[in-house]
Design a protein around this motif. Sequence first.
Motif, PDB file in Angstrom:
ATOM      1  N   SER A   1       0.808  -0.968   0.057  1.00  0.00           N
ATOM      2  CA  SER A   1      -0.117   0.038  -0.190  1.00  0.00           C
ATOM      3  C   SER A   1       0.918   1.219  -0.053  1.00  0.00           C
ATOM      4  N   ALA A   2       1.909   1.149   0.950  1.00  0.00           N
ATOM      5  CA  ALA A   2       2.952   2.230   0.795  1.00  0.00           C
ATOM      6  C   ALA A   2       3.409   2.423  -0.575  1.00  0.00           C
ATOM      7  N   GLN A   3       3.756   1.501  -1.290  1.00  0.00           N
ATOM      8  CA  GLN A   3       4.355   1.634  -2.592  1.00  0.00           C
ATOM      9  C   GLN A   3       3.335   2.181  -3.496  1.00  0.00           C
ATOM     10  N   ILE A   4       2.016   1.705  -3.514  1.00  0.00           N
ATOM     11  CA  ILE A   4       1.066   2.145  -4.430  1.00  0.00           C
ATOM     12  C   ILE A   4       1.128   3.929  -4.139  1.00  0.00           C
ATOM     13  N   PHE A   5       1.033   4.019  -2.755  1.00  0.00           N
ATOM     14  CA  PHE A   5       0.913   5.315  -2.567  1.00  0.00           C
ATOM     15  C   PHE A   5       2.023   6.508  -3.211  1.00  0.00           C
ATOM     16  N   VAL A   6       3.266   5.785  -3.157  1.00  0.00           N
ATOM     17  CA  VAL A   6       4.475   6.723  -3.526  1.00  0.00           C
ATOM     18  C   VAL A   6       4.244   6.728  -5.006  1.00  0.00           C
ATOM     19  N   HIS A   7       3.756   5.595  -5.691  1.00  0.00           N
ATOM     20  CA  HIS A   7       3.597   5.704  -7.340  1.00  0.00           C
ATOM     21  C   HIS A   7       2.615   6.694  -7.656  1.00  0.00           C
ATOM     22  N   ARG A   8       1.635   6.936  -6.637  1.00  0.00           N
ATOM     23  CA  ARG A   8       0.571   7.836  -7.133  1.00  0.00           C
ATOM     24  C   ARG A   8       0.711   9.134  -7.048  1.00  0.00           C
ATOM     25  N   ARG A   9       1.665   9.520  -5.727  1.00  0.00           N
ATOM     26  CA  ARG A   9       1.771  10.504  -5.328  1.00  0.00           C
ATOM     27  C   ARG A   9       3.179  11.239  -5.334  1.00  0.00           C
ATOM     28  N   ILE A  10       4.072  10.654  -5.491  1.00  0.00           N
ATOM     29  CA  ILE A  10       5.507  10.989  -5.381  1.00  0.00           C
ATOM     30  C   ILE A  10       6.229  10.555  -6.995  1.00  0.00           C
ATOM     31  N   ILE A  11       6.308   9.307  -7.112  1.00  0.00           N
ATOM     32  CA  ILE A  11       7.076   9.047  -8.486  1.00  0.00           C
ATOM     33  C   ILE A  11       5.933   8.029  -9.305  1.00  0.00           C
ATOM     34  N   ASN A  12       5.309   8.886 -10.111  1.00  0.00           N
ATOM     35  CA  ASN A  12       4.516   8.163 -11.042  1.00  0.00           C
ATOM     36  C   ASN A  12       4.681   8.039 -12.510  1.00  0.00           C
ATOM     37  N   GLY A  13       6.308   8.399 -12.894  1.00  0.00           N
ATOM     38  CA  GLY A  13       6.670   8.149 -14.141  1.00  0.00           C
ATOM     39  C   GLY A  13       6.571   9.605 -14.869  1.00  0.00           C
ATOM     40  N   GLN A  14       5.408  10.365 -14.715  1.00  0.00           N
ATOM     41  CA  GLN A  14       5.372  11.506 -15.504  1.00  0.00           C
ATOM     42  C   GLN A  14       5.902  13.060 -14.786  1.00  0.00           C
ATOM     43  N   ASN A  15       5.673  12.811 -13.269  1.00  0.00           N
ATOM     44  CA  ASN A  15       6.007  14.063 -12.568  1.00  0.00           C
ATOM     45  C   ASN A  15       6.470  13.537 -11.168  1.00  0.00           C
ATOM     46  N   ALA A  16       7.888  13.359 -11.217  1.00  0.00           N
ATOM     47  CA  ALA A  16       8.170  12.970  -9.540  1.00  0.00           C
ATOM     48  C   ALA A  16       8.189  14.357  -8.748  1.00  0.00           C
ATOM     49  N   SER A  17       7.554  14.165  -7.526  1.00  0.00           N
ATOM     50  CA  SER A  17       7.679  15.476  -6.810  1.00  0.00           C
ATOM     51  C   SER A  17       7.326  15.067  -5.473  1.00  0.00           C
ATOM     52  N   VAL A  18       7.719  15.731  -4.318  1.00  0.00           N
ATOM     53  CA  VAL A  18       7.493  15.539  -2.914  1.00  0.00           C
ATOM     54  C   VAL A  18       6.581  16.842  -2.472  1.00  0.00           C
ATOM     55  N   PRO A  19       5.500  16.549  -1.751  1.00  0.00           N
ATOM     56  CA  PRO A  19       4.760  17.771  -1.294  1.00  0.00           C
ATOM     57  C   PRO A  19       5.601  18.317  -0.200  1.00  0.00           C
ATOM     58  N   ALA A  20       5.657  19.738  -0.267  1.00  0.00           N
ATOM     59  CA  ALA A  20       6.280  20.706   0.255  1.00  0.00           C
ATOM     60  C   ALA A  20       6.053  20.504   1.897  1.00  0.00           C
ATOM     61  N   GLY A  21       4.795  19.936   2.057  1.00  0.00           N
ATOM     62  CA  GLY A  21       4.655  19.900   3.590  1.00  0.00           C
ATOM     63  C   GLY A  21       5.382  18.632   4.060  1.00  0.00           C
ATOM     64  N   PHE A  22       5.656  17.621   3.159  1.00  0.00           N
ATOM     65  CA  PHE A  22       6.118  16.364   3.743  1.00  0.00           C
ATOM     66  C   PHE A  22       7.804  16.593   3.792  1.00  0.00           C
ATOM     67  N   VAL A  23       8.404  17.439   2.893  1.00  0.00           N
ATOM     68  CA  VAL A  23       9.852  17.934   2.936  1.00  0.00           C
ATOM     69  C   VAL A  23       9.889  18.723   4.118  1.00  0.00           C
ATOM     70  N   TRP A  24       8.999  19.402   4.536  1.00  0.00           N
ATOM     71  CA  TRP A  24       9.136  20.056   5.730  1.00  0.00           C
ATOM     72  C   TRP A  24       9.183  19.154   7.143  1.00  0.00           C
ATOM     73  N   ALA A  25       8.394  18.220   6.979  1.00  0.00           N
ATOM     74  CA  ALA A  25       8.343  17.423   8.087  1.00  0.00           C
ATOM     75  C   ALA A  25       9.634  16.431   8.255  1.00  0.00           C
ATOM     76  N   LEU A  26       9.995  16.187   6.798  1.00  0.00           N
ATOM     77  CA  LEU A  26      11.211  15.345   6.940  1.00  0.00           C
ATOM     78  C   LEU A  26      12.569  16.138   7.582  1.00  0.00           C
ATOM     79  N   ASN A  27      12.366  17.461   7.086  1.00  0.00           N
ATOM     80  CA  ASN A  27      13.510  18.090   7.557  1.00  0.00           C
ATOM     81  C   ASN A  27      13.639  18.419   9.168  1.00  0.00           C
ATOM     82  N   HIS A  28      12.352  18.497   9.819  1.00  0.00           N
ATOM     83  CA  HIS A  28      12.249  19.075  11.124  1.00  0.00           C
ATOM     84  C   HIS A  28      11.728  17.833  12.014  1.00  0.00           C
TER      85      HIS A  28
END
Length: 382
Positions: free
Chosen positions: A330-357
Amino acid sequence: MMLGYLLARAGVDVTVLEKHGDFLRDFRGDTIHPSTLELMHELGLDAEFLQLPHQELRSVNLSLNARMVPVADFSRLPVHSRFIAFMPQWDFLSFLSDKARQYPNFHLLMQTEMTDLIRQNGRVVGVRATSPAGELTIDADWVVGTDGRHSRVRKQAGLPVQDFQVPIDVLWMRIPKDPAQTDQALGYIDRGQFMVLIDRHDYFQCGYLIPKGQFDAIKQRGLAALQDTIVRMAPFVGEHIRQLDSWDQISLLTVKIDRLRQWYQPGLLCIGDAAHAMSPAGGVGINMAIQDAVAAAHYLAEPLLNGTVSEAVCQRIQRRRLLPVRLIQSAQIFVHRRIINGQNASVPAGFVWALNHIPALRRFIGHMIGMGPRPEHIDRLH
Ligand SMILES: Cc1cc2nc3c(=O)[nH]c(=O)nc-3n(C[C@H](O)[C@H](O)[C@H](O)COP(=O)(O)OP(=O)(O)OC[C@H]3O[C@@H](n4cnc5c(N)ncnc54)[C@H](O)[C@@H]3O)c2cc1C
């Protein structure tokens, strides 16, 4: 191999078939996870195992539009080796097979390809295989399909599969590097593109994600265009990448996520990718396959020894492993839908903030990647 080793260690007569003549494949990934290292510790093999050349990854960083973002932290895992060991999988498999061969009841048949399941009265009772010596049949009290994401065992068994569409494939290539060059990120996202660089000392194993079915279009744009994209994402690969001068040096690896609805039938069990193909996202498929092997050995060893193995035993194995596999897929499916889907890989800004802090978030991700949910232990084996 792990299941074969554990069953042989428990006294079961076991035969492992491998269709290739060696273990020198590089399509499987190189990650030996903390949970696997802990199993090696429980088996008393870790000190010797870690003598083999490897690199130790204690945290995972992502280069996001040229800015380093910490993603996973293994430093507080409840294990002896708090790192992912990067080791070519052929070294790992050779090590395990050497240990397994110490048991006279372990048999490894290389260059032996399973071709058919043999059935009697609706029950699997062995396999047919081809080998350099010709065709052979192998009778078995129970057959375990461990033949990966294109499993023939699973196909022949006709076990129903649930397919979760994955929008990506991977171009897999070696980029020469200076051995002194270290401390790079593992993943790179830049202008919607995603790539992984695994440091194998004198070269990077590069996995570059493409939208499914787009390899021909990428080829038409030319090798130089692909090289330019990779250099933009990781400028330090520099001129080395120009040594890739033919499409023959680049393999297309198909990615899928799927799962058998039932992992067994009379006389047969599937585990690892044969039961649930994993995507490379998170680099956890090897870990899942090994955890399956430990659980399967735990439940199968005694019934195999006293001749009472049954579908009910396999049902317990599936029940034990289904939750961890479901959570990770389920986590992999989520990652492929929301982060790396082949067309446009991106990480939501809020998640980047959370990873940093939020260090606890990085430790949680480290736990999911390094251990997986509900890790198995050798002491559960008798
Ligand atoms: C591009 C890519 C990169 C990946 N990177 C990682 C990573 O870095 N880390 C990670 O944890 N996971 C990674 N994965 C996932 C991982 O490769 C799998 O989840 C894992 O290898 C599954 O292990 P397995 O033992 O079930 O199958 P496999 O590793 O696929 O092993 C199956 C074996 O069966 C043999 N075989 C096949 N058919 C037959 C037959 N008919 N007869 C006899 N032998 C046969 C094959 O030769 C092979 O040795 C990646 C996947 C992909 C697609």
